[in-house]
Write a protein that holds these residues in place. Structure first.
Motif, PDB file in Angstrom:
ATOM      1  N   ALA A  36      54.463  32.818  49.287  1.00  0.00           N
ATOM      2  CA  ALA A  36      55.655  32.895  48.444  1.00  0.00           C
ATOM      3  C   ALA A  36      55.214  32.617  47.012  1.00  0.00           C
ATOM      4  N   ALA A  37      55.876  33.249  46.058  1.00  0.00           N
ATOM      5  CA  ALA A  37      55.549  33.072  44.643  1.00  0.00           C
ATOM      6  C   ALA A  37      56.716  33.565  43.803  1.00  0.00           C
ATOM      7  N   ASP A  38      56.708  33.190  42.531  1.00  0.00           N
ATOM      8  CA  ASP A  38      57.736  33.682  41.612  1.00  0.00           C
ATOM      9  C   ASP A  38      57.567  35.166  41.337  1.00  0.00           C
ATOM     10  N   ARG A  39      56.320  35.638  41.360  1.00  0.00           N
ATOM     11  CA  ARG A  39      56.039  37.048  41.068  1.00  0.00           C
ATOM     12  C   ARG A  39      54.888  37.525  41.940  1.00  0.00           C
ATOM     13  N   ILE A  40      55.033  38.727  42.472  1.00  0.00           N
ATOM     14  CA  ILE A  40      53.986  39.335  43.284  1.00  0.00           C
ATOM     15  C   ILE A  40      53.721  40.733  42.748  1.00  0.00           C
ATOM     16  N   GLU A  41      52.449  41.014  42.490  1.00  0.00           N
ATOM     17  CA  GLU A  41      52.053  42.322  41.979  1.00  0.00           C
ATOM     18  C   GLU A  41      51.032  42.944  42.941  1.00  0.00           C
ATOM     19  N   LEU A  42      51.358  44.084  43.509  1.00  0.00           N
ATOM     20  CA  LEU A  42      50.458  44.793  44.400  1.00  0.00           C
ATOM     21  C   LEU A  42      49.591  45.729  43.570  1.00  0.00           C
ATOM     22  N   GLN A  43      48.293  45.540  43.629  1.00  0.00           N
ATOM     23  CA  GLN A  43      47.327  46.403  42.944  1.00  0.00           C
ATOM     24  C   GLN A  43      46.594  47.190  44.019  1.00  0.00           C
ATOM     25  N   ASP A  44      47.291  48.196  44.527  1.00  0.00           N
ATOM     26  CA  ASP A  44      46.862  48.943  45.703  1.00  0.00           C
ATOM     27  C   ASP A  44      45.503  49.611  45.539  1.00  0.00           C
ATOM     28  N   ARG A  45      45.228  50.172  44.378  1.00  0.00           N
ATOM     29  CA  ARG A  45      43.937  50.840  44.177  1.00  0.00           C
ATOM     30  C   ARG A  45      42.767  49.872  44.208  1.00  0.00           C
ATOM     31  N   GLN A  46      43.010  48.629  43.839  1.00  0.00           N
ATOM     32  CA  GLN A  46      41.957  47.610  43.865  1.00  0.00           C
ATOM     33  C   GLN A  46      41.971  46.806  45.161  1.00  0.00           C
ATOM     34  N   ASN A  47      42.880  47.129  46.078  1.00  0.00           N
ATOM     35  CA  ASN A  47      43.026  46.388  47.337  1.00  0.00           C
ATOM     36  C   ASN A  47      43.200  44.889  47.102  1.00  0.00           C
ATOM     37  N   ARG A  48      44.171  44.571  46.241  1.00  0.00           N
ATOM     38  CA  ARG A  48      44.454  43.159  46.003  1.00  0.00           C
ATOM     39  C   ARG A  48      45.926  42.965  45.658  1.00  0.00           C
ATOM     40  N   ARG A  68      48.343  30.514  40.301  1.00  0.00           N
ATOM     41  CA  ARG A  68      48.077  31.954  40.429  1.00  0.00           C
ATOM     42  C   ARG A  68      47.018  32.167  41.507  1.00  0.00           C
ATOM     43  N   THR A  69      47.186  33.217  42.294  1.00  0.00           N
ATOM     44  CA  THR A  69      46.177  33.590  43.276  1.00  0.00           C
ATOM     45  C   THR A  69      45.976  35.098  43.265  1.00  0.00           C
ATOM     46  N   THR A  70      44.775  35.494  43.622  1.00  0.00           N
ATOM     47  CA  THR A  70      44.468  36.898  43.854  1.00  0.00           C
ATOM     48  C   THR A  70      44.000  37.006  45.295  1.00  0.00           C
ATOM     49  N   VAL A  71      44.669  37.858  46.056  1.00  0.00           N
ATOM     50  CA  VAL A  71      44.346  38.053  47.463  1.00  0.00           C
ATOM     51  C   VAL A  71      43.670  39.411  47.607  1.00  0.00           C
ATOM     52  N   ALA A  72      42.394  39.400  47.990  1.00  0.00           N
ATOM     53  CA  ALA A  72      41.655  40.645  48.206  1.00  0.00           C
ATOM     54  C   ALA A  72      41.742  40.995  49.684  1.00  0.00           C
ATOM     55  N   TYR A  73      41.943  42.295  49.961  1.00  0.00           N
ATOM     56  CA  TYR A  73      42.091  42.729  51.344  1.00  0.00           C
ATOM     57  C   TYR A  73      41.413  44.069  51.562  1.00  0.00           C
ATOM     58  N   THR A  74      41.213  44.401  52.828  1.00  0.00           N
ATOM     59  CA  THR A  74      40.767  45.732  53.210  1.00  0.00           C
ATOM     60  C   THR A  74      41.926  46.394  53.926  1.00  0.00           C
ATOM     61  N   ASP A  75      41.947  47.713  53.864  1.00  0.00           N
ATOM     62  CA  ASP A  75      43.039  48.454  54.500  1.00  0.00           C
ATOM     63  C   ASP A  75      42.460  49.594  55.328  1.00  0.00           C
ATOM     64  N   SER A  76      42.381  49.354  56.619  1.00  0.00           N
ATOM     65  CA  SER A  76      41.918  50.398  57.535  1.00  0.00           C
ATOM     66  C   SER A  76      43.022  50.626  58.572  1.00  0.00           C
ATOM     67  N   GLY A  77      44.220  50.854  58.049  1.00  0.00           N
ATOM     68  CA  GLY A  77      45.387  50.997  58.904  1.00  0.00           C
ATOM     69  C   GLY A  77      46.146  49.691  59.038  1.00  0.00           C
ATOM     70  N   THR A  78      45.420  48.587  59.022  1.00  0.00           N
ATOM     71  CA  THR A  78      45.997  47.249  59.053  1.00  0.00           C
ATOM     72  C   THR A  78      45.377  46.452  57.916  1.00  0.00           C
ATOM     73  N   LEU A  79      46.207  45.751  57.154  1.00  0.00           N
ATOM     74  CA  LEU A  79      45.689  44.927  56.062  1.00  0.00           C
ATOM     75  C   LEU A  79      44.992  43.697  56.637  1.00  0.00           C
ATOM     76  N   ARG A  80      43.789  43.420  56.137  1.00  0.00           N
ATOM     77  CA  ARG A  80      43.039  42.235  56.551  1.00  0.00           C
ATOM     78  C   ARG A  80      42.592  41.492  55.305  1.00  0.00           C
ATOM     79  N   ILE A  81      43.022  40.246  55.179  1.00  0.00           N
ATOM     80  CA  ILE A  81      42.631  39.427  54.035  1.00  0.00           C
ATOM     81  C   ILE A  81      41.144  39.132  54.106  1.00  0.00           C
ATOM     82  N   GLN A  82      40.468  39.303  52.967  1.00  0.00           N
ATOM     83  CA  GLN A  82      39.049  38.998  52.854  1.00  0.00           C
ATOM     84  C   GLN A  82      38.821  37.681  52.114  1.00  0.00           C
ATOM     85  N   ARG A  83      39.658  37.467  51.064  1.00  0.00           N
ATOM     86  CA  ARG A  83      39.392  36.336  50.179  1.00  0.00           C
ATOM     87  C   ARG A  83      40.643  36.016  49.368  1.00  0.00           C
TER      88      ARG A  83
END
Length: 168
Positions: A36-48, A68-83
């Motif tokens: 949860a956060a006050d603001r969430i920004e999806l940066q789809d091209r960067q997978n974060r 502030r946090t940056t969540v890096a993920y991979t997307d191979s049909g299912t999102l998986r958090i990396q970091r």
């Protein structure tokens, strides 16, 4: 170096498997991650995903809060958090244990959380202060070193206080 090993051993003693305490070794890092956060920004091209403003991230009984946090993920049909990279007054809590620092990195692949910059651990009245804390969720081992600790009397060193049981 010996001081770092001793401090790591003390950190394990103070914040590891003392009777009655929750052990980080028992933590299941495969649990879902809620945020949860006050603001969430999806940066789809960067997978974060960038979360900002009173960020709260929960995974089971482990909670991380930050500005502030940056969540890096991979997307191979299912999102998986990396970091997760967190900044701005980061606090990690589990049970009655609390660790805080300037920044944190939660590496989901290695199952390691590293807090750095003026790290403070608290468990009841026990305290431990240093520069960097590494929590290995696989082994349950936590270690603290003095690099990056705040300026002052114990700059560059690990310091703390252990409560002494009162006799009957």
């Amino acid at each position: 170096m010996v001081g770092g090993l001793i401090a790591g051993g003390l950190a394990s003693l103070a914040f590891g498997s003392v009777a009655g305490a929750q052990s980080i070794a028992g933590f299941n890092s495969n649990q879902p991650v809620n945020y949860a956060a006050d603001r969430i920004e999806l940066q789809d091209r960067q997978n974060r995903v960038v979360l900002s403003g009173d960020v709260v991230i929960d995974q089971g009984d482990l909670r991380m809060t930050a500005g502030r946090t940056t969540v890096a993920y991979t997307d191979s049909g299912t999102l998986r958090i990396q970091r997760i990279d967190a900044t701005g007054g980061v606090t990690v809590t589990r049970g009655n244990e609390r660790a805080s620092g300037d920044t944190a990195v939660y590496d989901f692949n290695r199952r390691v959380i590293v807090l750095s910059g003026g790290v403070a651990l608290r468990r009841g009245s026990d305290t431990l202060d240093g520069g960097r804390l590494t929590i290995d969720l696989n082994s349950g081992l936590s270690s603290v070193d003095g690099r990056g600790s705040r300026a002052g009397e114990n700059s560059g060193r690990v310091s703390g206080t252990f409560a002494v049981p009162q006799g009957d």
